[in-house]
Design an enzyme around this catalytic site. Structure first.
Site, mmCIF file in Angstrom:
data_model
loop_
_atom_site.group_PDB
_atom_site.id
_atom_site.type_symbol
_atom_site.label_atom_id
_atom_site.label_comp_id
_atom_site.label_asym_id
_atom_site.label_seq_id
_atom_site.Cartn_x
_atom_site.Cartn_y
_atom_site.Cartn_z
ATOM 1 N N GLU A 73 0.834 -1.204 0.000
ATOM 2 C CA GLU A 73 0.000 0.000 0.000
ATOM 3 C C GLU A 73 0.867 1.252 0.000
ATOM 4 O OE1 GLU A 73 -3.356 0.182 -0.330
ATOM 5 O OE2 GLU A 73 -3.158 -1.954 -0.712
ATOM 6 N N TRP A 77 1.575 1.653 -3.519
ATOM 7 C CA TRP A 77 0.523 2.307 -4.308
ATOM 8 C C TRP A 77 0.674 3.836 -4.234
ATOM 9 C CZ3 TRP A 77 -2.798 0.924 -7.957
ATOM 10 C CH2 TRP A 77 -3.100 -0.428 -8.108
ATOM 11 N N TRP A 96 -21.901 11.063 -19.393
ATOM 12 C CA TRP A 96 -22.372 11.220 -18.025
ATOM 13 C C TRP A 96 -23.850 11.586 -17.999
ATOM 14 C CZ3 TRP A 96 -18.959 9.123 -15.052
ATOM 15 C CH2 TRP A 96 -17.596 9.244 -15.322
ATOM 16 N N ASN A 104 -10.684 2.969 3.468
ATOM 17 C CA ASN A 104 -10.367 2.794 2.054
ATOM 18 C C ASN A 104 -11.372 1.914 1.315
ATOM 19 O OD1 ASN A 104 -8.453 3.305 -0.178
ATOM 20 N ND2 ASN A 104 -8.234 1.083 -0.128
ATOM 21 N N TRP A 124 -16.197 11.704 -12.454
ATOM 22 C CA TRP A 124 -15.294 11.398 -11.341
ATOM 23 C C TRP A 124 -14.619 12.660 -10.793
ATOM 24 C CZ3 TRP A 124 -10.165 12.712 -11.953
ATOM 25 C CH2 TRP A 124 -9.702 12.895 -13.273
ATOM 26 N N TRP A 127 -9.614 7.942 -7.917
ATOM 27 C CA TRP A 127 -10.825 8.223 -8.683
ATOM 28 C C TRP A 127 -10.731 7.692 -10.110
ATOM 29 C CZ3 TRP A 127 -15.536 9.410 -7.231
ATOM 30 C CH2 TRP A 127 -15.716 9.851 -5.924
#
Length: 485
Positions: free
Chosen positions: A282, A285, A313, A350, A368, A391
């Site tokens: 993590e 990431w 959208w 998370n 987003w 996102w």
């Protein structure tokens, strides 16, 4: 006290004294050291700090100023255009050097580049240092010499590289100038919100280097070994909650890595457990997020996968659906719990971040970018690289993205990861008396059950803002339309 050419240490997102390469180099230079923080919203452009981050910054700067004062130093606080403020300080002090820790947001890279070029031409010694990442983006390339766009090979490559060692501890002595320049008080920056929405943050967080070290020690006790099994359950304290400390540089990733190594040495193995391996991935990431934003600087506002720029959208007249999502009034308990936790604490688990993001993008079919903007304003760990990666991953339009047709079912996610309902009952107390069977989908409860639990759908708790199946079908149809076009 030194009266020679001082060294200015320009602090930004490195609000600590330990393992601080720029500060250590300034002390080694042998002249007076003047630490400076400049609040420069204009340099951040559209991504100037949101309200929750400002709350954190206020308390972090206060803690840092106190720690520096304990060493007979002083944190100089100013506000305005960074280049102009630095130029004025250099003249006031007769400074001979300026050191800082590198940042990687696109606008900041350009700003820092111009400052360094201008001051170097004027004869000042200007140096920048890594202190925010294990591996800086320009040092990691694939076999073709290009940036990675998939996490697994990226992280495998990083694990084969030498990890940075932790630098010196906090200076014991602080070389001081003959006279300190004028400074604002931290309170003069007016970082704290005018409304009382952040009043509960202090119950959850302790900003500052000491708070970061305490959080690390607590997590590296037993929690890290259970991380892989506990991290997906929002009702338990199974994550490190180090993200805001990392963002503001109150702790470095090198210190986190070293803590994991130290625990490993005590047991004769590194990493110590599967939980530790997953946790360090993590951290990886976060590294990957900075790798992407450095190499693809358009991504905070535009999708990495260009075809998604034309995604169809849905309309939202008056923004009613967006507001329902922001306020935790969607009628889906796990989504509402997450959004209310965010508002009350400046943070969200998370797993729930993925659920609420998927709901906004795929159930409500709102862009987003709208979600990224809301998170930016309300998260104490709002980080441009991580926010962008998260996102775009959820929306299916970024690097290593979840495919668009992966749509989180809120009821299923709630039942799977909050089966006992502790999380929902805490943040959506109007549903607290519902039995587990109906907690994640109160509209399925018989009328007598709702009445007994004191739940009035459409009254004290909203009806679902959309039907899950209909919303899922509409999202998949929109994706098919994108593919055809």
């Amino acid at each position: 006290m030194s009266k020679a050419a001082p060294t200015i240490v320009w602090l930004r997102q490195d609000l600590r004294l330990q393992d601080h390469a720029a500060l250590a180099a300034a002390v080694d230079r042998g002249e007076a050291v003047v630490p400076v923080y400049i609040l420069d919203d204009a340099a951040e452009g559209a991504w100037a700090m949101g309200g929750a981050s400002r709350w954190w910054l206020h308390h972090s700067l206060t803690a840092l100023a106190a720690a520096i004062q304990e060493r007979s130093g002083r944190l100089i606080v100013r506000q305005g255009n960074s280049a102009e403020v630095l130029g004025q300080l250099i003249k006031e002090l007769g400074a001979g050097a300026l050191y800082w820790t590198r940042r990687y947001e696109p606008a900041i890279i350009e700003r820092d580049k111009h400052i360094k070029e201008a001051l170097t031409r004027d004869g000042l010694e200007v140096r920048s240092f890594n202190g925010a990442l294990l591996h800086e983006p320009h040092t990691v390339q694939n076999k073709q010499g290009k940036p990675f766009q998939v996490f697994t090979p990226y992280w495998r490559h990083c694990l084969d590289m030498d990890q940075p060692k932790v630098g010196p501890g906090a200076p014991k002595e602080w070389p001081r100038p003959g006279q300190w320049p004028d400074s604002l008080e931290v309170a003069d920056l007016k970082l704290l919100p005018k409304l009382d929405w952040a009043d509960g943050f202090g119950d959850r967080w302790t900003p500052g280097e000491a708070g970061a070290q305490a959080a690390l020690r607590e997590f590296m006790g037993d929690a890290v070994d259970d991380y892989d099994g506990q991290r997906d359950f929002p009702g338990v304290h199974g994550t490190s909650r180090l993200s805001p400390h990392l963002h503001f540089g109150e702790i470095s990733p090198a210190q986190i890595w070293a803590a994991a190594e130290e625990k490993g040495r005590s047991r004769g193995v590194f990493p110590t457990s599967k939980g530790a391996r997953v946790f360090l991935s993590e951290v990886g990431w976060r590294e990957f997020a900075y790798h992407l934003i450095y190499h693809f600087p358009h991504t905070p506002t535009q999708p990495l996968r260009e075809e998604f720029a034309d995604f169809p959208w849905a309309d939202d007249p008056g923004g009613h659906k967006l507001k329902a999502w922001q306020r935790g009034q969607t009628g889906y308990p796990i989504v509402d719990a997450g959004m209310r936790e965010l508002w009350a604490t400046g943070w969200m688990h998370n797993r729930v971040r993925m659920v609420v993001a998927s709901f906004l993008v795929k159930h409500l079919r709102r862009p987003w970018q709208k979600g990224a903007e809301w998170f930016w304003d309300t998260l104490v760990d709002a980080d441009l690289a991580a926010n962008t990666l998260g996102w775009q991953w959820t929306s299916g339009c970024g690097a290593d993205a979840a495919p668009y047709f992966r749509i989180f079912a809120p009821v299923l996610q709630g039942n799977k990861f909050d089966g006992d309902g502790d999380y929902v009952r805490r943040w959506v107390p109007e549903l607290a008396k519902l039995p587990d069977k109906y907690l994640q989908a109160p509209w399925e409860a018989p009328a007598e059950v709702l009445e007994y639990a004191g739940v009035d759908l459409g009254g004290n708790y909203p009806e679902p803002v959309v039907d899950h199946k209909q919303a899922r079908d509409a999202a998949l149809a929109a994706y098919q339309e994108l593919k055809k076009n």
